[in-house]
Every structure is written in structure tokens, then in C-alpha cells.
Design a protein around this motif. Structure first.
Motif, PDB file in Angstrom:
ATOM      1  N   TYR A   4       0.827  -1.208   0.000  1.00 46.67           N
ATOM      2  CA  TYR A   4       0.000   0.000   0.000  1.00 46.67           C
ATOM      3  C   TYR A   4       0.863   1.261   0.000  1.00 46.67           C
ATOM      4  N   SER A   5       2.010   1.207   0.664  1.00 47.67           N
ATOM      5  CA  SER A   5       2.885   2.384   0.728  1.00 47.67           C
ATOM      6  C   SER A   5       3.369   2.800  -0.659  1.00 47.67           C
ATOM      7  N   THR A   6       3.387   1.856  -1.621  1.00 52.21           N
ATOM      8  CA  THR A   6       3.799   2.204  -2.986  1.00 52.21           C
ATOM      9  C   THR A   6       2.709   2.969  -3.722  1.00 52.21           C
ATOM     10  N   PHE A   7       1.495   2.973  -3.173  1.00 51.80           N
ATOM     11  CA  PHE A   7       0.387   3.700  -3.788  1.00 51.80           C
ATOM     12  C   PHE A   7       0.315   5.152  -3.329  1.00 51.80           C
ATOM     13  N   MET A  40      -3.597   3.974  -9.087  1.00 47.40           N
ATOM     14  CA  MET A  40      -3.576   2.904  -8.092  1.00 47.40           C
ATOM     15  C   MET A  40      -4.361   1.695  -8.566  1.00 47.40           C
ATOM     16  N   TRP A  41      -5.580   1.929  -9.056  1.00 48.43           N
ATOM     17  CA  TRP A  41      -6.421   0.802  -9.462  1.00 48.43           C
ATOM     18  C   TRP A  41      -5.921   0.136 -10.737  1.00 48.43           C
ATOM     19  N   LYS A  42      -5.256   0.869 -11.599  1.00 49.83           N
ATOM     20  CA  LYS A  42      -4.639   0.248 -12.774  1.00 49.83           C
ATOM     21  C   LYS A  42      -3.591  -0.768 -12.338  1.00 49.83           C
ATOM     22  N   ARG A  43      -2.798  -0.404 -11.337  1.00 49.74           N
ATOM     23  CA  ARG A  43      -1.767  -1.317 -10.839  1.00 49.74           C
ATOM     24  C   ARG A  43      -2.398  -2.546 -10.190  1.00 49.74           C
ATOM     25  N   ILE A  44      -3.460  -2.322  -9.424  1.00 47.74           N
ATOM     26  CA  ILE A  44      -4.114  -3.445  -8.742  1.00 47.74           C
ATOM     27  C   ILE A  44      -4.758  -4.388  -9.751  1.00 47.74           C
ATOM     28  N   LEU A  45      -5.438  -3.837 -10.741  1.00 46.80           N
ATOM     29  CA  LEU A  45      -6.080  -4.675 -11.753  1.00 46.80           C
ATOM     30  C   LEU A  45      -5.053  -5.489 -12.536  1.00 46.80           C
ATOM     31  N   LYS A  46      -3.903  -4.885 -12.785  1.00 42.10           N
ATOM     32  CA  LYS A  46      -2.840  -5.602 -13.501  1.00 42.10           C
ATOM     33  C   LYS A  46      -2.314  -6.755 -12.661  1.00 42.10           C
ATOM     34  N   LEU A  79     -12.667  -0.539 -13.982  1.00 40.06           N
ATOM     35  CA  LEU A  79     -11.803   0.522 -13.471  1.00 40.06           C
ATOM     36  C   LEU A  79     -12.631   1.740 -13.078  1.00 40.06           C
ATOM     37  N   GLU A  80     -13.535   2.138 -13.938  1.00 38.58           N
ATOM     38  CA  GLU A  80     -14.373   3.301 -13.656  1.00 38.58           C
ATOM     39  C   GLU A  80     -15.254   3.066 -12.433  1.00 38.58           C
ATOM     40  N   GLU A  81     -15.770   1.845 -12.301  1.00 42.39           N
ATOM     41  CA  GLU A  81     -16.633   1.526 -11.169  1.00 42.39           C
ATOM     42  C   GLU A  81     -15.858   1.565  -9.854  1.00 42.39           C
ATOM     43  N   LEU A  82     -14.662   0.996  -9.869  1.00 37.30           N
ATOM     44  CA  LEU A  82     -13.831   0.984  -8.665  1.00 37.30           C
ATOM     45  C   LEU A  82     -13.438   2.401  -8.249  1.00 37.30           C
ATOM     46  N   ILE A  83     -13.037   3.223  -9.207  1.00 37.07           N
ATOM     47  CA  ILE A  83     -12.638   4.597  -8.911  1.00 37.07           C
ATOM     48  C   ILE A  83     -13.808   5.389  -8.341  1.00 37.07           C
TER      49      ILE A  83
END
Length: 233
Positions: free
Chosen positions: A41-44, A52-58, A85-89
Motif C-alpha cells: 500500500y505504501s507504494t500507492f 492505483m487501481w490500474k496497478r491493482i487490476l494488472k 476501473l471506472e466503477e472501482l474509482i
């Protein structure tokens, strides 16, 4: 350092907000069935919700996540990721705003107001450049009663590429009508420092324990408190 403008990051610099975000985010991750460690999380820190969510989804590309609405699971590899992605954001931004809306007696970082007054006395322009949404930035600055100090505010949803790309700082300098090399950025995250240096600006690393183990070594100066800067700039 004799700047024409000082650009403040908000979270972790103007307000010790990282522990608040951490609480909200970790709860949301658990609800989604996503396992994110404190170190990861500290990297976010310093990133926009989009980045952030792009990295998580990847990372979770071949696994499943609980759907936000009805509790069923869907697979990242088959779902339309743009919609997800849009929904999560949208959901995450809503949770953050709701949480901060309920908070009372928010206080700015110690010695911030004294530092700002010194800068104002020297006719240095002030701005905020935050990865947070404009709606939440405005809410927090109003709660802190410091919105009036800043000539320009740029948020993460107003630029194409978030930190660690330099876009947000370049746009802020443009709106302030100053050159990038005439600006100093105050940042508490690795991503923010990288963005500032990529923009061609001087950067002060604001070392805060609650921002996690952030590598600020590329900053031109690292401090722990604003009172260290009052006589410096």
C-alpha cells in the motif's frame, strides 16, 4: 532556494491524512477480497485513484474480485476492464469523500500556517497539486480553513497522467504563470518527488512516518517539520 512559487502536495503535507486513507482503503480492499499488504500500500501513496487501481487490476489479472453491487464474483480476465476501473474509482472516491465529510476538528500539519504566512510576506505564490479529486481537495481545505491561501489548486482528475508523471506540476506552474524552474514542490511520497523532478522543479521531501517507508532521496532537501523551512526559503 529563492522560488517564485511553492506547490504543496495535500495528503501527508498539508494534512496528516495518510492514516485516514489507509483505514478506508484497507476496509474497501477486504470487502473486495483483495489482499494488499501495508508495504505494498505504501507504494500507492501519492498516486491518483486511477493509477492505483490500474496497478491493482494488472496484479490481479488472473484472479477474481467480489462485485461491488451484488456480492457475486467476476474474473478480471473476462470482464470489461475499462468499466471495472471506472466503477472501482467511482466507488472509492465516494467512500473517501463520505469518510472525510464526517470528520470534525481536522487540523493542518503543525507550523504550516506560520510557514504559509512567511511565504505570503515574501510575495511567493502558493498552490496545491494533489492526486485527490477536486471535490475532496476543496472539502479538506475548507475544513482546515486554509483554502484562501492558495492561488491555484490542481487535482488528479484534471490532468491526463497522474504522479509519478509530471503533468500535474506542469499544469500548476502554467496556471501560476511561472516557469517550472522557478517552483519548489513539497512532497511526502516517492511518486510525488519523482513527478516534481521530472517537471524540472526543485523538490523538498517532507518525511512523515505515516506516509510509509517512502524513498525521498531524489529530493533536493528532506525535512521533518515546517519550522525547519521558515528560515530557509
Amino acid at each position: 532556494m529563492k522560488p517564485k512559487a511553492i506547490i504543496f502536495d495535500m495528503d501527508g503535507v498539508i494534512l496528516n491524512s495518510e492514516p485516514i486513507y489507509y483505514e478506508v482503503q484497507m476496509k474497501f480492499f477486504r470487502e473486495l477480497g483483495i489482499n494488499i499488504s501495508a508495504d505494498e500500500y505504501s507504494t500507492f501513496v501519492g498516486l491518483s485513484q486511477t493509477e492505483m487501481w490500474k496497478r491493482i487490476l494488472k496484479k490481479f489479472d488472473s484472479t477474481s474480485i467480489r462485485q461491488l453491487t451484488d456480492g457475486v464474483e467476476y474474473n478480471f480476465s473476462t470482464l470489461n476492464k475499462i468499466n471495472l476501473l471506472e466503477e472501482l474509482i467511482t466507488k472509492n472516491n465516494k467512500l473517501n469523500y463520505q469518510h472525510f465529510s464526517k470528520l470534525e476538528n481536522l487540523k493542518p500539519t503543525p507550523n504550516l500556517i506560520d510557514f504559509i504566512n512567511e511565504l505570503k510576506n515574501k510575495n511567493i505564490k502558493l498552490a496545491v497539486a494533489s492526486s485527490t479529486t477536486k471535490k475532496l481537495v476543496d472539502l479538506i481545505l475548507e475544513k482546515l480553513q486554509i483554502r484562501h491561501f492558495f492561488e491555484v489548486i490542481v487535482s488528479g482528475n484534471e490532468i491526463k497522467n497522474g504522479k509519478p508523471e509530471p503533468d500535474i506540476f506542469l499544469k500548476t506552474a502554467e496556471l501560476l504563470k511561472v516557469k517550472p524552474e522557478e517552483c519548489i514542490v513539497i512532497e511526502d511520497s516517492f511518486n510525488g518527488v519523482k513527478a516534481a523532478k521530472s517537471a524540472g522543479m526543485k523538490c523538498i521531501g517532507f518525511q512523515k512516518f505515516n506516509s510509509g517507508e517512502q524513498d525521498l532521496s531524489d529530493a533536493d532537501l528532506i525535512v521533518n517539520e515546517f519550522n525547519e523551512l521558515i528560515s530557509f526559503i
